[in-house]
Design a protein around this motif. Structure first.
Motif, PDB file in Angstrom:
ATOM      1  N   ALA A   1      50.770  55.392 166.293  1.00  0.00           N
ATOM      2  CA  ALA A   1      49.432  55.497 165.718  1.00  0.00           C
ATOM      3  C   ALA A   1      49.061  54.222 164.970  1.00  0.00           C
ATOM      4  CB  ALA A   1      49.350  56.702 164.786  1.00  0.00           C
ATOM      5  N   ASP A   2      50.074  53.534 164.410  1.00  0.00           N
ATOM      6  CA  ASP A   2      49.801  52.305 163.674  1.00  0.00           C
ATOM      7  C   ASP A   2      49.718  51.088 164.590  1.00  0.00           C
ATOM      8  OD1 ASP A   2      49.693  53.633 161.284  1.00  0.00           O
ATOM      9  OD2 ASP A   2      51.789  53.245 160.761  1.00  0.00           O
ATOM     10  N   ASN A   3      50.116  51.228 165.825  1.00  0.00           N
ATOM     11  CA  ASN A   3      50.090  50.124 166.768  1.00  0.00           C
ATOM     12  C   ASN A   3      48.648  49.867 167.211  1.00  0.00           C
ATOM     13  OD1 ASN A   3      50.371  48.338 168.859  1.00  0.00           O
ATOM     14  ND2 ASN A   3      51.976  49.500 169.904  1.00  0.00           N
ATOM     15  N   PRO A   4      48.095  48.672 166.929  1.00  0.00           N
ATOM     16  CA  PRO A   4      46.709  48.391 167.302  1.00  0.00           C
ATOM     17  C   PRO A   4      46.431  48.537 168.800  1.00  0.00           C
ATOM     18  CG  PRO A   4      47.505  46.734 165.782  1.00  0.00           C
ATOM     19  CD  PRO A   4      48.680  47.585 166.163  1.00  0.00           C
ATOM     20  N   ALA A   5      47.414  48.290 169.646  1.00  0.00           N
ATOM     21  CA  ALA A   5      47.200  48.404 171.089  1.00  0.00           C
ATOM     22  C   ALA A   5      46.882  49.839 171.507  1.00  0.00           C
ATOM     23  CB  ALA A   5      48.423  47.896 171.847  1.00  0.00           C
ATOM     24  N   ASN A   6      47.317  50.818 170.697  1.00  0.00           N
ATOM     25  CA  ASN A   6      47.054  52.225 171.008  1.00  0.00           C
ATOM     26  C   ASN A   6      45.856  52.791 170.248  1.00  0.00           C
ATOM     27  OD1 ASN A   6      49.337  52.284 172.660  1.00  0.00           O
ATOM     28  ND2 ASN A   6      50.670  52.715 170.926  1.00  0.00           N
TER      29      ASN A   6
ATOM     30  N   CYS B   1      39.730  46.455 160.772  1.00  0.00           N
ATOM     31  CA  CYS B   1      39.237  45.082 160.589  1.00  0.00           C
ATOM     32  C   CYS B   1      38.356  44.971 159.352  1.00  0.00           C
ATOM     33  CB  CYS B   1      38.442  44.631 161.817  1.00  0.00           C
ATOM     34  SG  CYS B   1      39.436  44.330 163.277  1.00  0.00           S
ATOM     35  N   GLN B   2      37.576  45.998 159.118  1.00  0.00           N
ATOM     36  CA  GLN B   2      36.697  45.983 157.949  1.00  0.00           C
ATOM     37  C   GLN B   2      37.493  45.958 156.645  1.00  0.00           C
ATOM     38  OE1 GLN B   2      34.170  49.378 158.982  1.00  0.00           O
ATOM     39  NE2 GLN B   2      32.511  47.957 159.494  1.00  0.00           N
ATOM     40  N   LYS B   3      38.756  46.338 156.736  1.00  0.00           N
ATOM     41  CA  LYS B   3      39.645  46.277 155.569  1.00  0.00           C
ATOM     42  C   LYS B   3      40.466  44.995 155.567  1.00  0.00           C
ATOM     43  CE  LYS B   3      39.981  51.281 155.317  1.00  0.00           C
ATOM     44  NZ  LYS B   3      40.839  52.444 155.516  1.00  0.00           N
ATOM     45  N   GLY B   4      40.171  44.084 156.526  1.00  0.00           N
ATOM     46  CA  GLY B   4      40.848  42.796 156.552  1.00  0.00           C
ATOM     47  C   GLY B   4      42.069  42.712 157.453  1.00  0.00           C
ATOM     48  N   ASP B   5      42.300  43.700 158.293  1.00  0.00           N
ATOM     49  CA  ASP B   5      43.471  43.719 159.178  1.00  0.00           C
ATOM     50  C   ASP B   5      43.281  42.740 160.339  1.00  0.00           C
ATOM     51  OD1 ASP B   5      45.632  44.253 160.804  1.00  0.00           O
ATOM     52  OD2 ASP B   5      45.209  46.391 161.033  1.00  0.00           O
ATOM     53  N   THR B   6      43.946  41.600 160.256  1.00  0.00           N
ATOM     54  CA  THR B   6      43.811  40.581 161.297  1.00  0.00           C
ATOM     55  C   THR B   6      44.507  40.967 162.601  1.00  0.00           C
ATOM     56  OG1 THR B   6      45.713  39.376 160.422  1.00  0.00           O
ATOM     57  CG2 THR B   6      43.537  38.689 159.652  1.00  0.00           C
ATOM     58  N   VAL B   7      45.544  41.792 162.535  1.00  0.00           N
ATOM     59  CA  VAL B   7      46.231  42.240 163.754  1.00  0.00           C
ATOM     60  C   VAL B   7      45.283  43.105 164.593  1.00  0.00           C
ATOM     61  CG1 VAL B   7      48.182  43.578 164.649  1.00  0.00           C
ATOM     62  CG2 VAL B   7      48.509  42.067 162.682  1.00  0.00           C
ATOM     63  N   SER B   8      44.521  43.952 163.940  1.00  0.00           N
ATOM     64  CA  SER B   8      43.546  44.778 164.662  1.00  0.00           C
ATOM     65  C   SER B   8      42.435  43.914 165.254  1.00  0.00           C
ATOM     66  CB  SER B   8      42.953  45.833 163.724  1.00  0.00           C
ATOM     67  OG  SER B   8      43.945  46.763 163.370  1.00  0.00           O
ATOM     68  N   PHE B   9      42.053  42.866 164.531  1.00  0.00           N
ATOM     69  CA  PHE B   9      41.035  41.963 165.067  1.00  0.00           C
ATOM     70  C   PHE B   9      41.557  41.250 166.316  1.00  0.00           C
ATOM     71  CE2 PHE B   9      38.710  37.940 165.347  1.00  0.00           C
ATOM     72  CZ  PHE B   9      37.427  38.451 165.484  1.00  0.00           C
ATOM     73  N   LYS B  10      42.817  40.859 166.303  1.00  0.00           N
ATOM     74  CA  LYS B  10      43.409  40.230 167.488  1.00  0.00           C
ATOM     75  C   LYS B  10      43.363  41.177 168.679  1.00  0.00           C
ATOM     76  CE  LYS B  10      46.483  37.094 165.018  1.00  0.00           C
ATOM     77  NZ  LYS B  10      47.858  36.782 164.634  1.00  0.00           N
ATOM     78  N   GLU B  11      43.550  42.459 168.420  1.00  0.00           N
ATOM     79  CA  GLU B  11      43.481  43.449 169.501  1.00  0.00           C
ATOM     80  C   GLU B  11      42.050  43.581 170.019  1.00  0.00           C
ATOM     81  OE1 GLU B  11      44.431  46.193 172.405  1.00  0.00           O
ATOM     82  OE2 GLU B  11      45.715  44.791 171.311  1.00  0.00           O
ATOM     83  N   LEU B  12      41.059  43.608 169.129  1.00  0.00           N
ATOM     84  CA  LEU B  12      39.660  43.638 169.575  1.00  0.00           C
ATOM     85  C   LEU B  12      39.339  42.387 170.403  1.00  0.00           C
ATOM     86  CD1 LEU B  12      37.646  44.979 166.505  1.00  0.00           C
ATOM     87  CD2 LEU B  12      37.918  46.081 168.728  1.00  0.00           C
ATOM     88  N   TYR B  13      39.818  41.257 169.932  1.00  0.00           N
ATOM     89  CA  TYR B  13      39.615  40.006 170.661  1.00  0.00           C
ATOM     90  C   TYR B  13      40.235  40.106 172.056  1.00  0.00           C
ATOM     91  CZ  TYR B  13      39.965  35.100 171.970  1.00  0.00           C
ATOM     92  OH  TYR B  13      39.874  33.916 172.641  1.00  0.00           O
TER      93      TYR B  13
END
Length: 190
Positions: free
Chosen positions: A5-10, A20-32
């Motif tokens: 559940a914590d894995n951005p890919a899932n 991302c709105q909370k500043g999570d750059t790993v999630s932004f990389k997944e959106l990218y």
């Protein structure tokens, strides 16, 4: 289970946006990762290949800066395409201001270069014809055709992205398809 559940890919798109709105750059990389190719293809169709990497980077920089203000995370893709449209419009505006003209008033260097790494000559020729046909359309007609027919964005979403009534999108799409068909017929491709 918690690890998955914590894995951005899932994660769902909405969850990624909220992270991302909370500043999570790993999630932004997944959106990218999920949207970079679509944004790139859209910008290529709207602006050509010149400075394409810079344009894609500009879109995602604007996305990162604007994410905290996005009120409806479920409309992320619509919002993303709107940003891509704005970046393309800005580029076209700057391009138009810097055009050089031939002695007869025709524009120099407006056509984008063909991709050199495509081995299939017929496919390359057809892509070049499509790009030429797109360049013959006004930006307003081109963007509707690119988003709907080439990027498979539904008409209602295209209307939302461009902030137009759906009827206007349908009308522009009809006109753009007819113009493209006529161009391809004149080139002997149909």
């Amino acid at each position: 289970m918690t690890v998955l559940a914590d894995n951005p890919a899932n994660a769902t798109e909405k969850n990624l946006v909220l992270r991302c709105q909370k500043g999570d750059t790993v999630s932004f990389k997944e959106l990218y990762r999920r949207y970079q190719q679509r944004v790139r293809a859209t910008l290529y169709q709207l602006c050509g290949s010149e400075m394409l990497d810079d344009l894609v980077q500009d879109v995602f920089l604007r996305v990162w800066k604007g994410l905290p203000k996005l009120k409806e995370p479920s409309y992320f893709s619509t919002w993303l395409y709107r940003i891509a449209w704005n970046v393309a419009t800005d580029k076209r505006r700057k391009f138009a201001q810097n055009l050089s003209l031939n002695d007869d008033g025709t524009i120099l260097n407006i056509m984008p270069s063909r991709p050199e790494d495509t081995p299939d000559l017929m496919r390359l020729h057809y892509q070049d014809l499509i790009q030429q046909g797109l360049q013959n359309l006004s930006l307003e007609h081109r963007v509707v055709l690119v988003l709907h027919d080439l990027e498979d964005v539904p008409q209602k979403e295209v209307a939302s992205i461009l902030q137009l009534p759906v009827g206007t999108v349908k009308s522009r799409l009809f006109y753009a398809r007819n113009q493209m068909r006529e161009f391809l017929r004149k080139q002997g491709a149909l």
